[in-house]
Design an enzyme around this catalytic site. Structure first.
Site, PDB file in Angstrom:
ATOM      1  N   ASP A 188       3.746   9.536  -0.619  1.00 50.51           N
ATOM      2  CA  ASP A 188       2.543   8.800  -0.225  1.00 50.51           C
ATOM      3  C   ASP A 188       2.257   7.739  -1.284  1.00 50.51           C
ATOM      4  OD1 ASP A 188       0.261   8.217   1.232  1.00 50.51           O
ATOM      5  OD2 ASP A 188      -0.383  10.309   1.373  1.00 50.51           O
ATOM      6  N   HIS A 246       0.793  -1.243   0.000  1.00 49.21           N
ATOM      7  CA  HIS A 246       0.000   0.000   0.000  1.00 49.21           C
ATOM      8  C   HIS A 246       0.820   1.285   0.000  1.00 49.21           C
ATOM      9  CE1 HIS A 246      -4.094  -1.651   0.741  1.00 49.21           C
ATOM     10  NE2 HIS A 246      -3.388  -2.694   1.137  1.00 49.21           N
TER      11      HIS A 246
HETATM   12  C1  GDG Z   1      -2.017   4.050   3.450  1.00 47.86           C
HETATM   13  C2  GDG Z   1      -0.963   4.660   2.517  1.00 47.86           C
HETATM   14  C3  GDG Z   1      -2.642   4.638   0.658  1.00 47.86           C
HETATM   15  C4  GDG Z   1      -8.624  10.473   7.786  1.00 47.86           C
HETATM   16  N1  GDG Z   1      -9.068  11.253   8.777  1.00 47.86           N
HETATM   17  C5  GDG Z   1     -10.195  10.701   9.227  1.00 47.86           C
HETATM   18  C6  GDG Z   1     -10.446   9.554   8.477  1.00 47.86           C
HETATM   19  N2  GDG Z   1      -9.458   9.444   7.602  1.00 47.86           N
HETATM   20  C7  GDG Z   1      -9.389   8.376   6.588  1.00 47.86           C
HETATM   21  C8  GDG Z   1      -9.561   9.003   5.223  1.00 47.86           C
HETATM   22  C9  GDG Z   1      -8.854   8.006   4.323  1.00 47.86           C
HETATM   23  C10 GDG Z   1      -7.836   7.360   5.261  1.00 47.86           C
HETATM   24  O1  GDG Z   1      -8.144   7.745   6.601  1.00 47.86           O
HETATM   25  C11 GDG Z   1      -6.421   7.860   5.007  1.00 47.86           C
HETATM   26  O2  GDG Z   1      -5.956   7.263   3.821  1.00 47.86           O
HETATM   27  P1  GDG Z   1      -4.693   7.792   3.042  1.00 47.86           P
HETATM   28  O3  GDG Z   1      -4.625   7.064   1.746  1.00 47.86           O
HETATM   29  O4  GDG Z   1      -4.825   9.263   2.835  1.00 47.86           O
HETATM   30  O5  GDG Z   1      -3.422   7.538   3.971  1.00 47.86           O
HETATM   31  P2  GDG Z   1      -2.820   6.332   4.918  1.00 47.86           P
HETATM   32  O6  GDG Z   1      -3.586   6.188   6.150  1.00 47.86           O
HETATM   33  O7  GDG Z   1      -1.384   6.691   5.114  1.00 47.86           O
HETATM   34  O8  GDG Z   1      -2.934   4.991   4.030  1.00 47.86           O
HETATM   35  C12 GDG Z   1      -1.636   5.495   1.439  1.00 47.86           C
HETATM   36  C13 GDG Z   1      -3.565   3.870   1.598  1.00 47.86           C
HETATM   37  O9  GDG Z   1      -2.824   3.166   2.608  1.00 47.86           O
HETATM   38  C14 GDG Z   1      -4.432   2.874   0.829  1.00 47.86           C
HETATM   39  O10 GDG Z   1      -3.679   1.985   0.084  1.00 47.86           O
HETATM   40  O11 GDG Z   1      -3.433   5.490  -0.140  1.00 47.86           O
HETATM   41  O12 GDG Z   1      -0.685   6.006   0.551  1.00 47.86           O
HETATM   42  O13 GDG Z   1      -0.033   5.458   3.262  1.00 47.86           O
HETATM   43  O14 GDG Z   1      -9.733   7.039   3.844  1.00 47.86           O
HETATM   44  O15 GDG Z   1     -10.930   9.148   4.982  1.00 47.86           O
HETATM   45  N3  GDG Z   1     -11.504   8.765   8.650  1.00 47.86           N
HETATM   46  C15 GDG Z   1     -12.390   9.133   9.630  1.00 47.86           C
HETATM   47  N4  GDG Z   1     -12.197  10.247  10.415  1.00 47.86           N
HETATM   48  C16 GDG Z   1     -11.122  11.052  10.235  1.00 47.86           C
HETATM   49  O16 GDG Z   1     -10.967  12.062  10.941  1.00 47.86           O
HETATM   50  N5  GDG Z   1     -13.464   8.366   9.837  1.00 47.86           N
END
Ligand code: GDG
Length: 486
Positions: A375, A166
């Site tokens: 990322d 990921h």
């Molecule tokens: C890893 C990889 C890759 C955020 N704040 C809240 C909340 N979130 C949720 C978002 C989003 C998720 O968390 C974050 O996803 P990201 O992709 O931005 O980042 P990582 O956590 O680092 O994820 C990344 C991912 O895996 C998938 O393969 O894209 O590159 O690092 O869905 O909505 N959710 C809630 N409250 C919040 O305050 N409920």
């Protein structure tokens, strides 16, 4: 039952549910939104098992999910405090994570971390052997479990094993710094299929295999012949549940929440940042750029507010505690420098929100500032786009995210270039409405076309095909053509 509706075992570090015991009763709270909840939905359809580290696994070891009408079985691997320290906080978060995001100076190559990582990977393998012996398809997730595929393969040559990585896969000169580079690669070569978000990550992986293990790789076929098998490497950029976010943002309740937010903030332009509090997300650099923007463009004073949501993350790891302090300091400085009785230039929310609230923030923001230093993909960028139901708003996106590969109608920026980022904020806020709309329409098209269901189904379809025939491999060159067309 279609081929991709066959039972499967998912193995990941985290479970899709949080288990609690209230008044002697077992409760199971779904980790709302995001990838895990879509995978859970797919598991409910297919059945099978999900193996994960469970923080409460000394109380619950195995249960049917959902609790009232079980469709699949959730099996929790129990870890000792020492194992959590070495495997999770140590090797996963202080070695694999910084290394993969190119933060070599944040890596702690300690042999106790490595030993813990190896032991826990073996524990997961044991759990599969003891509880899931009847299963023949496994989908392993992420950098916590790189050794597991080879451990499973040693015991079950017939098993169909897929793996999704990921985060970014680093370039060979960076990866080769890892003292256990050969072990990690051999672990991954236990798979039949390894999926990455980007062609770049897939190519880096192939290069590492060649450089470290001296195993020839077939770049045309995007595959490696290893140990008498073919390991296929493919690109599946992960998406979001576009329909869900779009529908949520279109509900009157969310529109009302978003209106209330705008009323509270009381400025012409809301700029939004949403991230886990992680040094890879570039929050510190973003704050510096916002400060520079306020210095350079005083005409925006009193008219703009940056709302930064930072979800607490890995709080037991020292680097994350330090980062929190640095960010607190920057917030204090900027607010003190520019704020006054009538205007708060910055609102910092160190907390997580329910998805409905998050959708309201996305809907309220004129500009999303998504500037990770690196990322794998970044789902927040895609969620912002999905929530722009009025087809307005601007996305500023770091070119070092996987999302930048497809969201080319965002304003792509180098997050290290503080002056450039300050100028991009001004440019975005001054963009003509027609241009904003045209860009957002194209962004919404791109996000809706390849959603999370596409991602999941194409990965599983490919995994099935991989075992059916070795010849049926889409060459990396064809993947490249597809990416360039999209
Ligand atoms: C890893 C990889 C890759 C955020 N704040 C809240 C909340 N979130 C949720 C978002 C989003 C998720 O968390 C974050 O996803 P990201 O992709 O931005 O980042 P990582 O956590 O680092 O994820 C990344 C991912 O895996 C998938 O393969 O894209 O590159 O690092 O869905 O909505 N959710 C809630 N409250 C919040 O305050 N409920």
């Amino acid at each position: 039952m279609t081929r991709i509706d066959k039972p499967i075992t998912i193995i990941s570090n985290r479970a899709p549910y949080q288990l609690k015991k209230k008044f002697g009763q077992l409760t199971c709270e779904k980790n709302a939104g995001g990838l895990a909840s879509v995978l859970d939905e797919i598991m409910c359809r297919r059945g099978g098992a999900w193996i994960a580290w469970g923080e409460k696994s000394e109380v619950f070891r195995e249960m049917g999910i959902p609790l009232d009408t079980p469709k699949y079985s959730l099996r929790l691997v129990s870890l000792t405090d020492e194992e959590v320290k070495n495997y999770y906080h140590g090797f996963s978060n202080r070695v694999m994570w910084p290394l993969s995001h190119y933060f070599l100076d944040r890596c702690h190559f300690r042999s106790d971390y490595w030993k813990g990582y190896l032991e826990v990977n073996k524990k997961f393998a044991r759990s599969f052997r003891e509880d899931c012996a009847d299963q023949d398809q496994v989908w392993v997730h992420d950098f916590h479990l790189t050794l597991l595929p080879a451990l499973l393969r040693k015991e079950r040559a017939d098993l169909s094993i897929g793996f999704f990585w990921h985060i970014p896969f680093p370039a060979s000169p960076v990866f080769r710094v890892l003292p256990w580079r050969a072990e990690v690669l051999r672990g991954l070569l236990g798979n039949d299929l390894i999926g990455f978000h980007l062609r770049l990550h897939a190519e880096n992986f192939l290069q590492c295999v060649e450089d470290v293990l001296r195993v020839p790789v077939d770049r045309e076929q995007a595959s490696i012949r290893y140990d008498g098998r073919v390991v296929k490497v493919r690109v599946f950029p992960v998406g979001i549940d576009f329909r869900k976010w779009n529908e949520l943002a279109a509900t009157p309740a969310i529109a009302e929440k978003s209106r209330q937010l705008r009323e509270e903030v009381r400025v012409e332009y809301i700029i939004l940042g949403v991230d886990r509090l992680d040094y890879t997300k570039g929050i510190r650099e973003r704050l510096l750029a916002y400060e520079r923007f306020l210095e350079k463009y005083p005409e925006f004073h009193g008219r703009v507010c940056l709302v930064q949501i930072a979800v607490p993350s890995r709080t037991r790891v020292e680097e994350y505690r330090l980062l929190r302090r640095e960010i607190d300091e920057a917030i204090g400085r900027i607010t003190g420098r520019f704020g006054n009785r009538k205007w708060v230039p910055l609102r910092y929310l160190y907390q997580g929100f329910p998805v409905e609230e998050l959708a309201a923030f996305y809907l309220a923001a004129d500009l999303a500032l998504i500037t990770p230093l690196r990322d794998g993909m970044n789902l927040v960028a895609k969620e912002y786009v999905a929530c722009r139901v009025r087809e307005d708003g601007v996305l500023i996106l770091s070119e070092f995210t996987g999302a930048a590969g497809t969201l080319t109608d965002a304003l792509l920026v180098n997050p290290y270039d503080i002056d450039g980022l300050a100028d991009a904020i001004r440019f975005a806020l001054s963009m003509p409405e027609e241009e904003k709309r045209a860009r957002m329409q194209r962004l919404r098209q791109a996000v809706s076309e390849k959603d999370v269901y596409w991602w999941c189904e194409s990965f599983l379809e490919t995994l099935i095909r991989t075992r059916e025939t070795e010849r049926d491999i889409t060459p990396l060159t064809q993947v490249r053509d597809e990416e360039e067309r999209s």
